[in-house]
Design an enzyme around this catalytic site. Sequence first.
Site, PDB file in Angstrom:
ATOM      1  N   ILE A   1       0.743  -1.279  -0.069  1.00 16.65           N
ATOM      2  CA  ILE A   1       0.052   0.172  -0.256  1.00 16.65           C
ATOM      3  C   ILE A   1       0.794   1.271  -0.033  1.00 16.65           C
ATOM      4  CG2 ILE A   1      -0.382   0.277   2.465  1.00 16.65           C
ATOM      5  CD1 ILE A   1      -2.841   0.610  -0.199  1.00 16.65           C
TER       6      ILE A   1
ATOM      7  N   LYS B   1      -5.629   2.779   7.190  1.00 15.26           N
ATOM      8  CA  LYS B   1      -6.806   1.818   7.866  1.00 15.26           C
ATOM      9  C   LYS B   1      -6.119   0.477   7.854  1.00 15.26           C
ATOM     10  CE  LYS B   1      -7.807  -0.619   4.220  1.00 15.26           C
ATOM     11  NZ  LYS B   1      -8.003  -2.011   4.301  1.00 15.26           N
TER      12      LYS B   1
ATOM     13  N   ASP C   1     -10.274  -6.761   6.973  1.00 21.55           N
ATOM     14  CA  ASP C   1      -9.374  -5.655   6.233  1.00 21.55           C
ATOM     15  C   ASP C   1      -9.811  -4.965   5.070  1.00 21.55           C
ATOM     16  OD1 ASP C   1      -6.627  -4.763   6.487  1.00 21.55           O
ATOM     17  OD2 ASP C   1      -6.683  -5.386   4.496  1.00 21.55           O
TER      18      ASP C   1
ATOM     19  N   ARG D   1      11.565  -2.780   8.580  1.00 25.39           N
ATOM     20  CA  ARG D   1      12.289  -3.545   9.191  1.00 25.39           C
ATOM     21  C   ARG D   1      13.198  -4.411   8.078  1.00 25.39           C
ATOM     22  NH1 ARG D   1       8.680  -7.861  12.101  1.00 25.39           N
ATOM     23  NH2 ARG D   1       7.637  -7.734  10.203  1.00 25.39           N
TER      24      ARG D   1
END
Length: 313
Positions: free
Chosen positions: A15, A92, A170, A38
């Site tokens: 995203i 979101k 989701d 990471r």
Amino acid sequence: MTAPFRLAVIGMGKIAHDQHLPAIADSKYFELAAMVDRRGQAEQGVPFFGSVEDLAASDLEIDAVAICTPPQVRHDIAQFALERGWHTLLEKPPGATLAEVVALRETAKDRERTLFTAWHSRYAAGVEPARKWLANRKIVGAKVTWREDVRVWHPGQDWIWQPGGFGVFDPGINALSIITHILPHPLFVVKSSLAIPANLSAPIAAQVSLRDRLDVPVEMDLDFRQEGPQHWDIEVQTDAGVLKLGSGGAVLSLDKAEVAEDASELRGEYPSIYRKFGAMIRAEVSEVDVSPLRLVADAFLCASFEVVDEFHE
């Protein structure tokens, strides 16, 4: 002319690359100052850090952050950012739990920083016209159909199946962010049925029945197992005909006649988000809306559960 805000994007997944980076590149409000993840490495000559703590320890000046990590780790990163004095945008869903987001709202207020829960689907082209059209109509009922192939849209995203990962909610929360925006009255969950694969911890499909305070019914059909045509549709029955939002809110039609977009307005969900975020920072205000997340939580509270076949990519 006011200088753009120096922004760090935290969580460099799909995203962030597909939506956030292009919107930032075109924004007059922001310049991309850093990336944090990471894993991975520097891109486009932008400084890259392995953690938000490493970013803070550097001598890089940051005004704001956009947090695009999985929801399970979002709270601690956002809390750290707000304590550093960085304005914060939350992808979101804004957190793994309601309590986390409410706590962040209090931190933002105490630190006098902007906190923005960016429900991107509300900025799809058809959503605001739909809200305005429905405002003066009697609503009889609504149907939400959000069926997509998880292998296509969420490949390799193991976090989505873990506790706090939301599963089919989701994408489903995008539908809830639209429906809570376009309907005039608050919604309540009446009942829900969640199908959970035997080897996972989050639902792969859900049926949710809601109503508003006038007893107007809203039915939701969510499924991650859709093959063939994908569906991101909302239909609202009214005394003046049927309103439909298709393609996740991008296409508005009234009684099957498509409504033309207003070409005078700037379009695009994520460009709209960054315009609003920049304007909010300058106005020194926040927007923390938990209504879509609250309905997801209530769907779990009211649920009956069915264990279904294991799911493997």
